[in-house]
Scaffold this motif. Structure first.
Motif, mmCIF file in Angstrom:
data_model
loop_
_atom_site.group_PDB
_atom_site.id
_atom_site.type_symbol
_atom_site.label_atom_id
_atom_site.label_comp_id
_atom_site.label_asym_id
_atom_site.label_seq_id
_atom_site.Cartn_x
_atom_site.Cartn_y
_atom_site.Cartn_z
ATOM 1 N N GLN A 206 4.511 7.538 3.678
ATOM 2 C CA GLN A 206 3.490 7.130 4.166
ATOM 3 C C GLN A 206 3.005 7.893 4.956
ATOM 4 N N GLY A 207 3.424 8.568 6.157
ATOM 5 C CA GLY A 207 3.351 9.107 7.192
ATOM 6 C C GLY A 207 3.406 10.631 7.170
ATOM 7 N N GLN A 208 3.151 10.708 5.800
ATOM 8 C CA GLN A 208 2.908 12.599 5.552
ATOM 9 C C GLN A 208 1.842 12.892 5.902
ATOM 10 N N ILE A 209 1.503 14.016 6.634
ATOM 11 C CA ILE A 209 0.364 14.649 6.508
ATOM 12 C C ILE A 209 -0.443 14.843 5.530
ATOM 13 N N TYR A 210 0.194 16.058 4.404
ATOM 14 C CA TYR A 210 0.557 16.044 3.348
ATOM 15 C C TYR A 210 -0.247 14.039 2.089
ATOM 16 N N GLU A 211 -1.602 14.671 2.073
ATOM 17 C CA GLU A 211 -1.945 13.264 0.961
ATOM 18 C C GLU A 211 -2.251 12.687 -0.104
ATOM 19 N N GLU A 212 -1.636 14.399 -0.663
ATOM 20 C CA GLU A 212 -1.502 13.794 -2.517
ATOM 21 C C GLU A 212 0.072 13.423 -3.002
ATOM 22 N N TRP A 213 0.465 12.727 -2.703
ATOM 23 C CA TRP A 213 1.588 12.276 -3.542
ATOM 24 C C TRP A 213 1.830 10.886 -4.211
ATOM 25 N N GLU A 214 2.311 10.531 -4.559
ATOM 26 C CA GLU A 214 2.497 9.481 -5.138
ATOM 27 C C GLU A 214 4.293 8.517 -4.928
ATOM 28 N N LEU A 215 4.768 7.480 -4.565
ATOM 29 C CA LEU A 215 6.320 7.515 -4.496
ATOM 30 C C LEU A 215 6.597 6.247 -5.907
ATOM 31 N N CYS A 216 7.112 6.687 -6.629
ATOM 32 C CA CYS A 216 7.496 6.554 -8.262
ATOM 33 C C CYS A 216 9.214 4.826 -7.854
ATOM 34 N N VAL A 217 8.851 4.271 -7.865
ATOM 35 C CA VAL A 217 10.050 3.667 -7.055
ATOM 36 C C VAL A 217 10.650 2.869 -8.605
ATOM 37 N N ALA A 218 12.175 2.799 -8.588
ATOM 38 C CA ALA A 218 12.681 1.731 -9.430
ATOM 39 C C ALA A 218 13.648 1.355 -9.123
ATOM 40 N N ASP A 219 13.442 -0.149 -9.082
ATOM 41 C CA ASP A 219 14.747 -1.051 -8.577
ATOM 42 C C ASP A 219 15.767 -1.064 -9.556
ATOM 43 N N ASP A 220 16.754 -1.028 -9.507
ATOM 44 C CA ASP A 220 17.766 -0.966 -10.402
ATOM 45 C C ASP A 220 18.651 -2.410 -10.123
ATOM 46 N N ALA A 221 16.766 -3.474 -10.558
ATOM 47 C CA ALA A 221 18.823 -4.674 -10.381
ATOM 48 C C ALA A 221 19.400 -4.950 -9.133
ATOM 49 N N SER A 222 18.414 -5.701 -7.948
ATOM 50 C CA SER A 222 19.161 -5.522 -6.749
ATOM 51 C C SER A 222 18.623 -7.365 -6.948
ATOM 52 N N SER A 223 20.168 -7.814 -6.601
ATOM 53 C CA SER A 223 19.827 -9.171 -6.159
ATOM 54 C C SER A 223 19.680 -9.583 -4.898
ATOM 55 N N ALA A 224 19.206 -8.628 -3.661
ATOM 56 C CA ALA A 224 18.833 -9.377 -1.982
ATOM 57 C C ALA A 224 16.716 -8.988 -2.404
ATOM 58 N N THR A 225 16.475 -10.548 -2.260
ATOM 59 C CA THR A 225 15.113 -10.592 -2.792
ATOM 60 C C THR A 225 14.381 -9.612 -2.080
ATOM 61 N N HIS A 226 14.420 -9.242 -0.389
ATOM 62 C CA HIS A 226 14.220 -8.176 0.044
ATOM 63 C C HIS A 226 13.409 -6.996 -0.497
ATOM 64 N N VAL A 227 14.378 -6.138 -1.428
ATOM 65 C CA VAL A 227 13.902 -5.154 -1.802
ATOM 66 C C VAL A 227 12.396 -4.700 -2.742
ATOM 67 N N ALA A 228 12.438 -6.271 -3.554
ATOM 68 C CA ALA A 228 11.455 -6.308 -4.614
ATOM 69 C C ALA A 228 10.923 -6.743 -3.593
ATOM 70 N N ARG A 229 10.468 -7.677 -2.494
ATOM 71 C CA ARG A 229 9.446 -8.177 -1.930
ATOM 72 C C ARG A 229 8.588 -6.935 -1.438
ATOM 73 N N ILE A 230 9.818 -6.229 -0.624
ATOM 74 C CA ILE A 230 9.006 -4.918 0.286
ATOM 75 C C ILE A 230 8.473 -3.726 -1.091
ATOM 76 N N LEU A 231 8.788 -4.035 -1.787
ATOM 77 C CA LEU A 231 8.276 -2.555 -3.035
ATOM 78 C C LEU A 231 6.916 -3.371 -3.428
ATOM 79 N N ASP A 232 6.610 -5.142 -3.804
ATOM 80 C CA ASP A 232 5.448 -4.938 -4.578
ATOM 81 C C ASP A 232 4.046 -4.798 -2.884
ATOM 82 N N GLU A 233 4.927 -5.329 -2.283
ATOM 83 C CA GLU A 233 3.929 -5.490 -0.848
ATOM 84 C C GLU A 233 3.076 -4.109 -0.739
ATOM 85 N N ALA A 234 4.168 -2.916 -0.671
ATOM 86 C CA ALA A 234 4.171 -1.590 -0.549
ATOM 87 C C ALA A 234 3.197 -0.886 -1.746
ATOM 88 N N ALA A 235 3.014 -1.076 -3.026
ATOM 89 C CA ALA A 235 1.957 -1.313 -4.163
ATOM 90 C C ALA A 235 1.025 -1.533 -4.115
#
Length: 646
Positions: A118-147
């Motif tokens: 998100q700190g990139q000077i060039y702004e024409e990007w998209e982040l495509c994330v696949a979470d591989d069934a993490s059991s740690a709940t914070h992973v999904a929470r952080i990703l969903d918050e970012a989205a």
């Protein structure tokens, strides 16, 4: 009392090593500031250095690198303004899809990775994330918050773990950009990383693959161990994952390859790099010689490639074997340089005749050792030896030359007159019958029997123009590991004096790789290549640099020069005629040096296989201060390096 009882505690040893490193760094900086003292010490260092100094693989002292970062790799506010202005001049702004797979990522690292994007000077990007069934709940929470906060972030939550290849393919399915950029879930990008990629894409519309230099980052976000890479080298890519981080691919290229292959976890990136570069060809691969990726290491949580190294190595060899098989190459894959790989290419059956060309004058002691190794201790079935006798007068030399002609493989061809290595070699090459020519000094000593087979296996490859080998001083230290252009004005042997068992930075001394030039002390090439370039320049380069000139002419044909560490010989350098830079040789040496600069010019300053972040003051992979390339957004010119000032 045992020896182990006398050893210092690990903390004390680390403290001592750090202090020694700092002392050495201080000495280096002192000499850099006092060139007169450096010049005075150079003759002593050249005599002592090969015996006393060794190089340590992949090691630039942290404090030196931190100082270099502060001076040359830290963006200022003015840099950011200039980058944004440059972006406005782009004729188009390609969308970059950053593909990331997450699994049980520590919260701090995941947030930092997303923040760096998100700190990139060039702004024409998209982040495509696949979470591989993490059991740690914070992973999904952080990703969903970012989205939710940024529409450029796209997330998919896999219900079942499929491991890195499957997860990366799921992330790839989300991508809509023209280019795909690979990023691990706990690593960092510097703010200008995507700008540099986009600028390269715009400047080179035919590019299909782009890779950059990288370094490592620890738990405290301190950078260290930079990998300043060569330009694209297909042989080095077989030996290791040269592309690694940061790498970008055209999305249609990845899709045509069906993405990441499952079953090769731990080396899935290496496999993709092999398949993609094989599909698009070397001319479509671009290298940005800047650190644009920080790979997190030294954490309590180890990556799969660290914790399951044996599986990763096996997966890499499967990928390499598949790549070679797809090209119809039958080759063996062996361990090399620690965790890397050696490719043993086949020699045709029947083996092609090799004409070994040996200029000599007197010094029977050297020639006898050389011929004994070639004729009695070389495992190769088809050789002829052409000895060019340049006015030998000593009785033992003349007796030896007469005796060796009893071997039907040997011919002695008189070459009278002043010593002109290039002319002698040209004339003897004209008498050769072999499909392969091997230029060999009379002060070379064979170490192991397979050296010639190794060199021929590469000389017959259609994309290879010439082959060099690993030469050692008689004390076992490295004499020749390939030539870095521009060092010493024309070129210098890399890492001279390294220990025989030292692989060098990132395996450079332990892997087959491309080079801009190799020494003619032991050089193999096809006779048809020799004829295409007209042999050596025996008018302007009688003694020095004719091998560098030869290699540059071969590269101008579109062929590569390769250096192999798996053909290893001793070299008693210039023992039969003395050094080039003393006495009557000095004036001739300078003329030849000036001729090379006039002929090749800036090519000598831009060795594609010696990164511009390395200095030309030596060939020891030391940091260049400043780097030998300009940042693309900095339009103000700075004084350029001049060959006559090196």
């Amino acid at each position: 009392m045992t020896l182990s009882a006398l050893r210092a505690p690990p903390a004390l040893r680390r403290m001592a090593a750090d202090r020694l490193s700092r002392t050495a760094g201080a000495a280096y900086r002192f000499l850099r500031k006092h060139p007169a003292i450096r010049r005075a010490l150079r003759p002593i260092a050249q005599r002592v250095f090969p015996s006393l100094v060794s190089f340590h693989a992949a090691h630039i002292p942290r404090h030196d690198y931190e100082d270099w970062i502060a001076r040359h790799d830290t963006l200022t506010a003015q840099d950011e303004v200039a980058i944004r202005a440059d972006i406005t001049r782009f004729p188009r702004r390609p969308l970059l899809s950053v593909v990331m797979a997450t699994y049980e990522t520590p919260e701090r690292y995941l947030r930092a990775a997303i923040a760096s994007l998100q700190g990139q000077i060039y702004e024409e990007w998209e982040l495509c994330v696949a979470d591989d069934a993490s059991s740690a709940t914070h992973v999904a929470r952080i990703l969903d918050e970012a989205a939710a906060a940024d529409p450029r972030v796209r997330v998919i939550h896999r219900p079942v773990r499929g491991h890195i290849s499957a997860a990366s393919n799921s992330a790839l399915d989300l991508a809509t950009g023209e280019w795909v950029v690979l990023m691990d879930h706990d690593d960092l990008l510097p703010p200008d990383a995507l700008y540099e990629l986009a600028a390269e894409i715009v400047a080179h519309p035919d590019a299909q693959v782009i890779y950059t230099d990288e370094d490592k980052i620890d738990d405290r976000d301190r950078r260290y161990n930079p990998y300043f890479k060569p330009d694209f080298d297909p042989d080095l890519l077989l030996g290791q994952n040269l592309l690694s981080h940061l790498t970008a691919y055209r999305r249609d290229l990845i899709l045509s390859l069906n993405g990441f292959r499952e079953g090769l976890e731990g080396s899935q990136d290496h496999d993709l790099a092999l398949r993609a570069t094989g599909a698009c060809g070397p001319n479509a691969v671009r290298h940005i010689p800047r650190i644009l990726y920080h790979w997190r290491q030294q954490t309590s949580r180890r990556s799969f490639s660290q914790s399951a190294m044996a599986r990763c190595i096996a997966a890499a060899r499967t990928a390499i074997a598949g790549h070679l098989a797809a090209r119809g190459v039958e080759a063996a894959i062996l361990p090399a340089a620690g965790i890397h790989h050696r490719i043993v290419f086949p020699v045709p059956d029947p083996a092609p005749l090799v004409s070994i060309l040996i200029p000599t004058r007197n010094r029977a002691d050297l020639l006898r050792v050389c011929l004994d190794g070639v004729l009695k201790r070389t495992d190769y079935p088809a050789i002829e030896v052409l000895i060019a006798d340049n006015d030998s007068t000593e009785p033992d030399a003349r007796a030896l030359l007469k005796h060796v002609q009893s071997d039907p493989r040997v011919r002695v061809i008189p070459q009278p007159g002043p010593f002109n290595f290039a002319r002698i070699t040209n004339r003897v090459a004209a008498e050769a019958r072999g499909e392969i020519l091997l230029l060999l000094n009379n002060d070379i000593e064979v170490i192991e029997s397979g050296w010639l087979r190794e060199m021929v296996s590469h000389a017959v490859r259609p994309d290879v123009g010439a082959v060099g080998c690993r030469l050692l001083y008689p004390n076992g230290r490295l004499q020749h590991g390939g030539t870095a252009l521009g060092v010493g004005r024309i070129g210098g042997h890399i890492l001279t004096g390294a220990r025989r068992d030292d692989y060098g930075p990132f395996g450079v001394l332990g892997l087959l790789r491309s080079a801009s030039a190799v020494t003619a002390a032991c050089l193999a090439l096809r006779r048809d290549v020799w004829r295409q370039v007209g042999g050596m320049d025996d008018i302007n380069l009688a003694v020095a640099f004719n091998d560098v000139d030869l290699c540059l002419k071969i590269r101008a044909l579109g062929l590569r020069i390769v250096w192999t560490p798996f053909a290893e010989l001793y070299h008693h350098e210039s023992a039969s005629r003395g050094p080039d830079q003393s006495g009557s040789n000095a004036e001739r040496f300078r003329r030849e040096e000036d001729f090379m600069i006039a002929r090749w010019g800036d090519a000598l300053l831009n060795d594609p296989y010696y990164n511009p972040n390395y200095t030309l003051k030596n060939a020891n992979f030391s940091l260049a201060t400043p780097p030998r390339h300009d940042r693309r957004h900095r339009t103000a010119p700075r004084p350029s390096t001049r060959l006559d000032n090196i």
